[in-house]
Write an enzyme that holds these catalytic residues in place. Sequence first.
Site, PDB file in Angstrom:
ATOM      1  N   LYS A 144      39.454  24.153  30.166  1.00 48.96           N
ATOM      2  CA  LYS A 144      40.300  23.903  28.923  1.00 48.96           C
ATOM      3  C   LYS A 144      40.874  22.400  28.800  1.00 48.96           C
ATOM      4  O   LYS A 144      40.035  21.795  28.120  1.00 48.96           O
ATOM      5  CB  LYS A 144      41.804  25.033  29.124  1.00 48.96           C
TER       6      LYS A 144
ATOM      7  N   ASP B 218      42.702  29.242  40.441  1.00 46.25           N
ATOM      8  CA  ASP B 218      42.138  29.292  39.252  1.00 46.25           C
ATOM      9  C   ASP B 218      43.176  28.446  38.181  1.00 46.25           C
ATOM     10  O   ASP B 218      44.027  29.098  37.760  1.00 46.25           O
ATOM     11  CB  ASP B 218      41.872  30.687  38.654  1.00 46.25           C
TER      12      ASP B 218
ATOM     13  N   TYR C 155      42.625  37.204  35.285  1.00 43.47           N
ATOM     14  CA  TYR C 155      41.358  36.878  34.684  1.00 43.47           C
ATOM     15  C   TYR C 155      40.853  35.694  35.179  1.00 43.47           C
ATOM     16  O   TYR C 155      41.357  34.537  34.967  1.00 43.47           O
ATOM     17  CB  TYR C 155      41.538  37.045  33.248  1.00 43.47           C
TER      18      TYR C 155
HETATM   19  N1  HOZ Z   1      39.338  34.208  27.481  1.00 45.40           N
HETATM   20  C1  HOZ Z   1      40.601  33.498  26.538  1.00 45.40           C
HETATM   21  C2  HOZ Z   1      41.580  34.046  26.461  1.00 45.40           C
HETATM   22  N2  HOZ Z   1      42.502  34.289  27.545  1.00 45.40           N
HETATM   23  C3  HOZ Z   1      40.020  33.248  25.158  1.00 45.40           C
HETATM   24  C4  HOZ Z   1      39.866  34.249  24.253  1.00 45.40           C
HETATM   25  C5  HOZ Z   1      39.107  33.842  22.895  1.00 45.40           C
HETATM   26  O1  HOZ Z   1      38.819  32.495  22.632  1.00 45.40           O
HETATM   27  O2  HOZ Z   1      38.827  34.727  22.013  1.00 45.40           O
END
Ligand code: HOZ
Length: 418
Positions: free
Chosen positions: A266, A238, A143
Amino acid sequence: MKHTRSETLFVEAQKVLPGGVNSPVRAFGAVGRKPLFIERGEKSKILDADGNTYIDYVMSWGPLILGHAHEDVVRAVTDAAKDGLSFGAPTGRETQLAEEICFATGAETVRLVSSGTEAVMSAVRLARGYTGRDKIIKFEGNYHGHSDGLLVKAGSGCLTGASPDSLGVPASFASETLVASYNDEESVRALFEANIGKVSCVIVEPVAANMGVVPPKAGFLESLRALCDKNGALLLFDEVITGFRIAYGGAAERYGVRPDLWAFGKIVGGGMPLAAYAGRREIMRMVAPAGRVYQAGTLSGNPVATAAGLATLRILRENRENIYPALEEKGAALEAAYKSAGIPVNRVGSLLSPFFAQKAPESYADVLTADLGAFAAYFGKMLDAGIYVAPSQFEAMFVSVAHTSKDIEQTCRAILDR
Ligand code: HOZ
């Protein structure tokens, strides 16, 4: 535990927010529950709207490697805020943060942006601009945020929602994304052979962490480096999740493979909305205004977010000899508890996932064998024991500097007693 106040807040939220949340996975849909609304965080703990306290292993999905509300980070943020929230003009701290990123990772120049999605999207545009090629290779179950061309066989919330491809992505955009199998060098080689001279970059989560944690097999990242070199494509790591976490220098340091471009998010923002892309000077000099790959942002390099990132990276640099071995130790203790409980687990440093499957997955196909009902039952029991883990089989657990040995022991007991 009572969750009545959270439930009321969720009812209200659903009236004005789609699904009651601002990012899908946190809605708890994958575990058939209602989300907890959080009031505050301190060190390793969060407090919900009903006054329940939990040991937190979501840690804002990774940024909080120092724990909630670390006093030096909070001080840096409040001091910066007093001087102004945003200027849309350069500040010296942006250079200092870029220097910290370069020192830790070996990148030569950096562009600050506001989210991991933006960092990856911009790095892919840069790879296309630099190579003059349109196609990219990504891996199923990886992802990379929610930009159009990357929502193809995506992990995280897409996997949770059983829809690895999103509506609204034009087929013509998705057709530029070639999908390979993670940990399968041959699948990448085959795509290069079928698309000679067309692939701009291979983008990879060096440790897959959005289909649960799946580490790279020995030699996999090296094979990507070699295939990119052979085919004139760029290698894009990534490291939004792995950066500054699985080692001070991220996956590039831990596995000794150097990409051409990185995306960070992050931890680099210390809990504030800040991300970055970075890489070799020769490539990065194509970014506007130095070059003709356009990318811009009103809040890019925001002074308050930059202060949080800078404070965090400084603490990590100054204390790296102690921090990373300690994180490794805590992660190993949790891994051992899952194994003792008969639950397969994948772990890289302070990043781990237990899997409700026959074995610890090595591939996307393995991940899909997980028993999601068993995961939901485990999630509920952990919550009842005061342990907050990600509400999806396809996410990671994040251990922080702030988790104490008492927290880890309590968590291990909950794993064994569940
Ligand atoms: N995309 C993140 C999880 N892999 C964040 C999910 C969230 O903050 O709900």
